[in-house]
Design a protein around this motif. Structure first.
Motif, short mmCIF file in Angstrom:
data_model
loop_
_atom_site.label_atom_id
_atom_site.label_comp_id
_atom_site.label_asym_id
_atom_site.label_seq_id
_atom_site.Cartn_x
_atom_site.Cartn_y
_atom_site.Cartn_z
N GLY A 270 53.08 55.32 31.70
CA GLY A 270 52.08 54.07 31.28
C GLY A 270 51.83 53.03 32.73
O GLY A 270 51.21 51.98 32.43
N GLY A 271 52.30 53.39 33.58
CA GLY A 271 52.14 52.71 35.06
C GLY A 271 50.81 52.43 35.29
O GLY A 271 49.68 53.16 34.97
N VAL A 272 50.32 51.29 35.70
CA VAL A 272 48.95 50.95 36.36
C VAL A 272 49.11 50.54 37.59
O VAL A 272 49.82 49.98 38.19
CB VAL A 272 48.77 49.36 35.68
CG1 VAL A 272 47.37 49.05 35.85
CG2 VAL A 272 48.86 49.65 33.89
N ALA A 273 47.95 50.87 38.32
CA ALA A 273 47.90 50.84 39.71
C ALA A 273 47.83 49.23 40.11
O ALA A 273 46.88 48.71 39.52
CB ALA A 273 46.72 51.38 40.35
N ALA A 274 48.76 48.83 40.95
CA ALA A 274 48.87 47.48 41.29
C ALA A 274 49.09 47.12 42.65
O ALA A 274 50.02 46.42 43.03
CB ALA A 274 49.66 46.73 40.24
N PRO A 276 49.36 45.46 46.12
CA PRO A 276 49.36 43.88 46.29
C PRO A 276 48.06 43.30 46.81
O PRO A 276 47.48 42.21 46.27
CB PRO A 276 50.39 43.70 47.64
CG PRO A 276 51.42 44.64 47.32
CD PRO A 276 50.60 46.07 46.97
N ALA A 277 47.37 44.13 47.63
CA ALA A 277 46.05 43.71 48.12
C ALA A 277 44.81 43.70 46.88
O ALA A 277 43.96 43.04 46.97
CB ALA A 277 45.52 44.63 49.30
N LYS A 278 45.25 44.37 45.71
CA LYS A 278 44.16 44.43 44.77
C LYS A 278 44.60 43.69 43.43
O LYS A 278 43.91 43.97 42.36
CB LYS A 278 44.07 46.10 44.30
CG LYS A 278 43.71 46.86 45.73
CD LYS A 278 43.36 48.39 45.30
CE LYS A 278 43.00 48.96 46.33
NZ LYS A 278 43.07 50.61 46.17
N VAL A 279 45.43 42.76 43.67
CA VAL A 279 45.76 42.25 42.36
C VAL A 279 45.01 41.06 42.02
O VAL A 279 44.81 41.07 40.32
CB VAL A 279 47.28 41.28 42.69
CG1 VAL A 279 47.75 40.40 41.49
CG2 VAL A 279 48.44 42.25 42.95
N ALA A 280 44.46 40.51 42.55
CA ALA A 280 43.24 39.74 42.25
C ALA A 280 42.09 40.43 41.42
O ALA A 280 41.76 39.83 40.24
CB ALA A 280 42.33 39.05 43.32
N ASP A 281 41.85 41.41 41.68
CA ASP A 281 40.69 42.40 40.91
C ASP A 281 41.57 42.80 39.61
O ASP A 281 40.79 42.87 38.64
CB ASP A 281 40.40 43.53 41.53
CG ASP A 281 39.47 43.35 42.87
OD1 ASP A 281 39.06 42.31 42.79
OD2 ASP A 281 39.33 43.94 43.94
#
Length: 458
Positions: A270-274, A276-281
């Motif tokens: 169930g992991g979601v790509a996150a 640090p540089a893409k958290v805003a999106d």
């Protein structure tokens, strides 16, 4: 031979008769967490305030897994709140959902009517017995060795497993005396206790016990875990994540803060790509903060990447954000399940449905079916001033306060689906009918019905 058969039948009949009159175990009058510090009088209930239906002068009280429906008379009920309220309605509205309350009631014809509703007040401690959030944050940033402190979570183990303040050790107040070996040998050391917030008595109780043992520098972080989660992420171990969430099928969001190429070699289900540089999106499509989704952030070792992502979520207004202690390496070391492939790009969170609820899709399908094919009774529990504007075709209309007096009008041969206008009174009706043995569910959604019987659901 006949004598044996007759004797056998008599014994069976006697056993059935005894079984039929066997008294049922009394329902608990207080939530388990309340019994840690309180006893409950026969005409009192202790639990957590739930749904309020001012239109019907009713509210729900959660006592662990069961729900009590209580009425009140606005002219006579006494509502005791920490801060004075303008009137009874304002006092009821000021009670937060989930807050601990004590209810004194009278019962007549199976209906409980609240006489007094007393909201649990904040704990009172001397200034030198408390420590602030700012002070706790500074100490945790330094760590126990450099900060010279011992931090103890006084909550029961199941709550600790869901997430805790970093560096805390679980020392549940109910089991305090059995875990004295967790306390430091130095009775002059800074010992700090915390629990579930300003009204929770477990950490003050731990403080009192520690002082009796001779600890001279013991304090309480009164605001506790609720205040921490609004400002900082918590932590939980791989074993805690498995026990508190995965084994119980509790919905949550797992964010993987590692580079995609690294994460795809092995990640938590169930992991979601996150990154640090893409958290805003990621946050643009993230589940709404009001849903309070539990979030666990994973990187390789529980380091800076996870801390950055978790901090961004907390700043965005999410509570219940935790970092996996030791990260993916710790998860692997515990020999827990790993998946490979492509991580999900979007976080999805579907809260666990409230017990007894029916989905919007299923309700719509049943309500739109021809009456002969419906297979269930639609029970509209709104008040007459609401139903006069429109009712679902074929629905039975009984205002929720009249249900117990009009049970004979509700057949028991079919499932019953209750609705009101928002779901609150429908849930009250659900608990009342379930108690009477009905096969019943309720619609936990807002519904608008026009005079033709057509309806829309939000």
């Amino acid at each position: 031979m006949r004598h044996v058969v007759r004797t056998t039948l008599l014994l069976a009949a006697s056993a059935a008769a005894l079984s039929a009159v066997e008294p049922q175990a009394p329902k608990p009058a207080a939530a388990k967490i309340c019994t840690t510090c309180h006893t409950t009088a026969p005409d009192n209930l202790r639990g957590h305030f739930d749904n309020l239906a001012l239109k019907n002068s009713s509210f729900q009280l959660k006592i662990d897994e069961r729900t009590e429906v209580l009425r009140f008379d606005k002219a006579t009920v006494k509502v005791v709140t920490p801060e004075p309220a303008a009137d009874v309605e304002a006092a009821f509205k000021s009670i937060a959902k989930g807050h601990e309350v004590r209810v004194q009631f009278i019962e007549k014809d199976g209906v409980k009517t609240a006489v007094t509703v007393a909201v649990k007040p904040p704990v009172k401690l001397a200034a030198n017995e408390t420590i602030t959030l700012d002070e706790i944050q500074k100490l945790v940033a330094m760590g126990p060795e450099k900060g010279g402190y011992f931090l103890f979570d006084s909550r029961p183990a199941p709550r600790f497993l869901e997430g805790a303040i970093p560096t805390a050790v679980n020392l549940p107040f109910p089991a305090f005396d059995k875990n004295l070996d967790k306390l430091p040998a130095d009775k002059g050391a800074l010992v700090i206790f915390y629990c579930s917030g300003k009204t929770c008595n477990m950490s003050p109780g731990s403080l009192a016990k520690a002082k009796k043992l001779g600890y001279t520098n013991a304090k309480v972080f009164v605001e506790g875990m609720p205040a921490w989660t609004k400002k900082q992420p918590g932590v939980l171990s791989p074993a805690a994540l498995k026990a508190a969430y995965l084994d119980t099928n509790t919905p949550l969001v797992i964010l993987d803060a590692r580079p995609a190429a690294q994460a795809e070699k092995g990640f938590l289900k169930g992991g979601v790509a996150a990154e640090p540089a893409k958290v805003a999106d990621l946050l643009k499509t993230f589940p709404a903060a009001k849903l309070k989704p539990p979030v666990v952030v994973v990187d390789e070792t529980g380091g800076e990447a996870a801390k950055t992502v978790a901090a961004d979520l907390v700043k965005a207004g999410y509570v219940g954000v935790n970092i996996l202690t030791g990260g993916f390496k710790a998860w692997q070391a515990a020999a827990l399940p790993v998946e490979t492939g492509t991580l999900a790009a979007k976080a999805v969170f579907v809260p666990k449905p409230r017990p007894g609820s029916v989905s919007v899709a299923e309700f719509t399908k049943i309500a739109e079916a021809a009456l002969a094919e419906r297979g269930a009774i639609i029970l509209d529990v709104r008040n007459p001033d609401e139903t006069k504007n429109g009712v679902i075709k074929g629905a039975l209309t009984i205002p929720e306060p009249q249900l117990l007096a009009r049970l004979s009008e509700i057949p028991k041969g079919k499932p019953v689906l209750c609705h009101c206008s928002t779901g609150i009174r429908a849930e009250l009706a659900y608990h009342l009918l379930k108690e009477k043995g009905y096969d019943v569910r309720f619609l936990p959604a807002e519904i608008t019905i026009i005079d033709s019987g057509e309806f829309t659901l939000d």
